[in-house]
Design an enzyme around this catalytic site. Structure first.
Site, PDB file in Angstrom:
ATOM      1  N   ARG A  18      11.247   2.525 -10.528  1.00 33.71           N
ATOM      2  CA  ARG A  18      11.182   1.064 -10.559  1.00 33.71           C
ATOM      3  C   ARG A  18      11.962   0.580 -11.773  1.00 33.71           C
ATOM      4  O   ARG A  18      11.907   1.198 -12.848  1.00 33.71           O
ATOM      5  CB  ARG A  18       9.754   0.562 -10.757  1.00 33.71           C
TER       6      ARG A  18
ATOM      7  N   HIS B 202       2.229  -7.144  -1.200  1.00 36.90           N
ATOM      8  CA  HIS B 202       1.074  -7.507  -2.022  1.00 36.90           C
ATOM      9  C   HIS B 202       0.654  -8.947  -1.767  1.00 36.90           C
ATOM     10  O   HIS B 202       1.485  -9.804  -1.491  1.00 36.90           O
ATOM     11  CB  HIS B 202       1.429  -7.350  -3.509  1.00 36.90           C
TER      12      HIS B 202
END
Lengths: 474, 482
Positions: free
Chosen positions: B310, B49
């Site tokens: 996650r 990202h």
């Protein structure tokens, strides 16, 4: 750079038949390229019988069918190169085809060919293609992968099995897993009928009491490390699972038989168009692609139901490629596509009294009914063999048993074997029992008797293929 | 007695181990799985990202931006696939375009360079298959994609070369403090270490609570994905994000570094920290939402689907700190997205924190680079020729879909922290990653593993304990005809 008249990619049934016919049509400068260590392609692992009724007018196992063609190739002296991977295809400015290959002996090399026959076969659609939710532990296999483990390696991929998809490979594997010691819980089919041959429904499922769940699908696979079970549900007419119909079925293995896709990665490198419907290259009636001198045949072109049709179609491709070499063009009216007539698929309640006679290639569609006195009335037969076949099938069915025994002393650990004649259906488990623990040492030749008069049936168990200490696992 | 014990062999644990291996330290890494990269690191988006998403001043923002800047150089030094393809956060008509402005400003605050808000025409020229309803987008030129498996493996291999001892199948059962050191009881024995670094992913709270009373609470948030055939890989060239929501960054559509197309993840909090199953609803959500980004999503070309968990910490930010009530015990907890992007910066940051407590001396002879396993698929014909001349096993193709050879698989097994399972081979050399999903190659991979490890084929695992692929020889049980 090497040059030859015709290069054939693939040494399975399609490539071998194409090579034979091209040679017989007068073009002798041929090279067959095969990525596995032996010729025969997928037939090597198809140890069941039922092949060859059209081509050889007798029922053969896959390895037997393949070996007939291999013998022809050797007798004609047609060169072939195994363990050779084709990595690229192209054409040069003169229209010749350039084939880039890779193998141990020669590294990377190129062959220039005037004509090219694509005979790469097909591959299975995996679980991912139907996107079954759930865990991704061990125990989920494509049916053909399981077939390879069992029939070539001699190992069982599972003990309690659910099969998804009732195409012929799924049905064949239901019987195979059962014969080799697994419990097949059910075959689940999302359609309201089976795409498999009715004969396979009878001989692979009914003979062993394996339920066929039509209009059902697996909606979930459970078991994080290894499959523990599946959820099976009914589907509606749009194939969507119907809530509330879910059933949990314990198993340690799920086999997928959900269709085959022609393997055309190399074809794409030639820039050829692919037909969305068949998954094969776009060809003219004579099997030639839009690129002159490139032909396709067998399952790379479209998925066939039976290998006999692959052989017939591929023989056309071989002849047409030879004509291209000879005359620069394929004559009008040359042979092409060979496809099944509508096959005798199984729908419950429909044609329950219909049988396809397997006594000869006529394959007559028989109607056979047993009356209250046990007498069988047969119609639809074109010769007396049909009556004999139907009567026996309805009163005292007999089967050829194909199976494996342990093989020692070589790279391959399973030897395909079969009964040399039919035995009563109810003796199948006795035959298997007597074969349990039997092992054979290499070398073995096709037809070698492994056990005389197995289980008192009068039939001998014979070896189904040639294997030496050097035969490789591929 | 180790100076440092790292718990967890995911991308964070392996990267931390690699960065600490620069120093004169005796380090071990404890992993419960049969291989490294068996948890979150093997089932994520593989996105590096840009760093516009995390709140300014957060650890996430700082480490994301820093990690993203370190990534390209590291990918070259350690030979893992990385590609700066750029990303787009898209806004459809009717959605809140102000959100793009907020993200833009946040990105500028975080130090992300090159951000631009672009209009329909420019979006269409960059992504011809974009959904017609898309009006505006935030263009993030520093957005990138990477191979999360190879990044983890590369870190581990390099760490091992620099002396880190990897202990697989070593689940941490208990940790006790014994004077100035920790005694770690694992499934395979006892380890003593002066410093413990907790990089246990979704289980970081359990490990933390073995030594500390301060609260760390990790919830598992499941993300489901669909992976598509390489034939569909050209559908998009940038990573396309939906507008983020409180649930996360939403379902993205992206090319992978290996040329596949991928869509996902969903975001559902689950109780089961082993719950990596996909669901019908989740997969439907992935495909339906992806279709809002791109036209022509080829749902018929899915080759596999998967889910990852996650590790989301209640506070929302990464926790990277020494526990307040337990000396020399460091948590690296709550590493959800952008964990992969931040991993190198986490490695650096952990070294910095450790350096404040102890004297870190740089090691002479630190090996900074790692070479990739040669890949026939990526090689030119001349390079292939040279490889085959060096070892004919480079001509023996095992995985046809991805063109992976026996030589590559053998090397994956023989390297430090080598592959012991079919999935471990798959992560390292891609055998079985292709469109047939191991149909052709897995029997051969099983054979090669069995031969190379000197065990029976029936002992070869797919992945975790109990994942044997084969269940015995033919005819070990009678034929059941009824």
């Amino acid at each position: 750079m090497n040059a030859c008249d015709i290069v054939i990619i693939g040494g399975g049934p399609a490539g071998l038949a194409a090579a034979e016919s091209a040679f017989k049509a007068g073009v002798t400068d041929i090279m067959i390229l095969e990525r596995d260590s032996r010729l025969g392609g997928i037939l090597n692992q198809c140890i069941h019988n039922g092949f060859g009724l059209h081509t050889f007018r007798e029922e053969l196992t896959g390895p037997e069918y393949a070996s007939r063609y291999e013998r022809k190739i050797r007798e004609l002296g047609i060169p072939y190169s195994t363990e050779t991977m084709v990595t690229d295809l192209g054409t040069d400015e003169s229209g010749d085809k350039l084939i880039t290959c890779m193998n141990r002996q020669r590294g990377m090399y190129r062959i220039k060919a005037r004509a090219l026959i694509l005979a790469m076969g097909c591959r299975e659609r995996p679980r991912g293609a139907v996107n079954t939710p759930g865990y991704r532990g061990a125990g989920v296999f494509s049916a053909g992968t399981a077939q390879l483990y069992v029939n070539i390696h001699g190992y069982m991929p599972g003990k309690t099995v659910v099969i998804v998809g009732s195409g012929d490979i799924g049905l064949i594997m239901a019987r195979r897993m059962t014969l080799e010691g697994a419990k097949v819980r059910m075959v689940v089919e999302i359609m309201d009928h089976s795409g498999g041959l009715k004969r396979n429904i009878i001989q692979c499922l009914n003979d062993f009491g394996i339920p066929l769940k039509l209009s059902h699908t697996v909606t979930e696979i459970r078991g994080k490390d290894r499959v523990e079970g599946v959820v099976v549900a009914s589907v509606d007419e749009r194939r969507r699972p119907i809530p509330g119909t879910e059933e949990y079925v314990e198993c340690d293995t799920v086999l997928y038989s959900v269709g085959l896709i022609p393997e055309n990665e190399l074809t794409r490198k030639l820039g050829a168009g692919i037909d969305d419907k068949t998954g094969g290259p776009v060809v003219k009636a004579d099997l030639e692609l839009s690129i002159p001198g490139v032909f396709a045949c067998g399952n790379v072109l479209h998925v066939h139901d039976i290998v006999d049709h692959v052989s017939e179609e591929s023989a056309h491709a071989g002849e047409n490629a030879a004509a291209y070499i000879r005359d620069g063009r394929v004559p009008e009216g040359a042979g092409g596509y060979v496809d099944s007539e509508e096959k005798n698929v199984y729908r419950p309640g429909e044609n329950e009294d219909r049988l396809t006679c397997i006594m000869c290639p006529n394959g007559c569609e028989l109607t056979a009914v047993k009356d209250d006195d046990g007498k069988v009335k047969v119609s639809g037969n074109r010769c007396p063999k049909g009556v004999r076949y139907a009567t026996e099938e309805l009163t005292a069915p007999r089967r050829i048993v194909t199976t494996t025994v342990k093989l020692e002393g070589g790279g391959i650990e399973a030897l395909p074997v079969k009964t040399d004649r039919t035995i009563p259906k109810d003796k199948i488990s006795d035959v298997i029992k007597e074969l349990t623990g039997v092992s054979v040492t290499v070398p073995v030749s096709t037809g070698d008797v492994i056990i005389h008069d197995i289980a008192g049936t009068g039939a001998d168990i014979i070896a189904g293929t040639d294997i030496t200490a050097d035969t490789d696992i591929d | 007695m180790y100076d440092v014990a790292v718990i967890g062999g995911g991308v964070v644990g392996c990267t931390v181990a690699r960065f600490l291996s620069k120093y004169e330290l005796k380090i071990c890494l404890l992993e419960r799985g049969t291989d490294i990269c068996e948890g979150t690191s093997k089932a994520n988006s593989g996105i590096i990202h840009g760093g516009y998403d995390a709140a300014g001043g957060s650890l996430k923002a700082k480490l994301n931006v820093r990690g993203s800047r370190m990534m390209e150089e590291l990918s070259l030094k350690l030979s893992f696939a990385y590609k700066r393809n750029g990303s787009l956060v898209i806004c459809r008509s009717g959605q809140d375009a102000g959100m793009l402005q907020t993200l833009y400003e946040r990105g500028v605050t975080n130090g992300v360079s090159g951000l631009r808000i672009i209009d329909k025409d420019e979006i269409r020229s960059m992504e011809p298959n974009i959904n017609a309803a898309v009006e505006k987008a935030l263009y993030v030129p520093t957005g990138a994609i990477a191979d999360p498996f190879m990044m983890t493996v590369a870190m581990a291999e390099n760490a091992a070369v620099n002396g880190v001892e990897f202990m697989l199948r070593s689940e941490v059962i208990d940790i006790e403090r014994d004077d100035t050191e920790y005694v770690i009881t694992t499934g395979s024995g006892e380890i003593r270490a002066r410093y413990v670094i907790n990089a246990a992913g979704v289980y970081a709270d359990r490990i933390h609570s073995m030594v500390s009373r301060t609260p760390v609470s990790i919830r598992a948030v499941k993300g489901e994905y669909c992976l598509f055939d390489k034939e569909a890989g050209g559908l998009v060239s940038h990573t396309l994000f939906q507008l983020p929501s409180e649930k996360g960054k939403g379902i993205l559509v992206t090319p992978t570094v290996h040329g596949n197309l991928m869509a996902g993840p969903t975001a559902i909090t689950v109780d089961d920290k082993e719950g990596v199953d996909t669901t019908a609803a989740g997969l439907k959500e992935v495909l339906d939402t992806a279709a809002m980004s791109v036209i022509g999503m080829p749902s018929g070309k899915v080759i596999t689907s998967f889910a990852g968990l996650r590790a989301k910490e209640a506070g929302g930010d990464f926790i990277i700190a020494f526990a307040a009530d337990s000396d020399n015990f460091m948590d690296i907890a709550g590493i959800d997205s952008p964990g992969l992007s931040a991993a190198p910066a986490i490695g650096e940051y952990v070294a910095e924190l450790l350096g404040r407590r102890m004297d870190l001396k740089e090691k002479s002879g630190f090996v900074e680079e790692r070479e990739a396993i040669p890949s026939i698929a990526d090689a030119s014909d001349a390079e292939r020729q040279a490889l085959i001349e060096s070892d004919p096993a480079f001509a023996n193709v095992i995985c046809r879909c991805e063109l992976v050879t026996e030589a590559e698989i053998l090397e994956a097994i023989r390297r430090p922290v080598g592959a012991r399972t079919v999935d471990a081979v798959k992560r390292r050399v891609r055998a079985g990653m292709g469109r047939c999903q191991g149909g052709f190659c897995s029997p051969k991979v099983v054979d090669i593993l069995a031969r190379e490890l000197g065990v029976k084929p029936t002992e070869i695992l797919k992945a975790g304990e109990g994942s044997e692929i084969l269940k015995g020889r033919n005819k070990e049980r009678p034929c059941d005809t009824e």
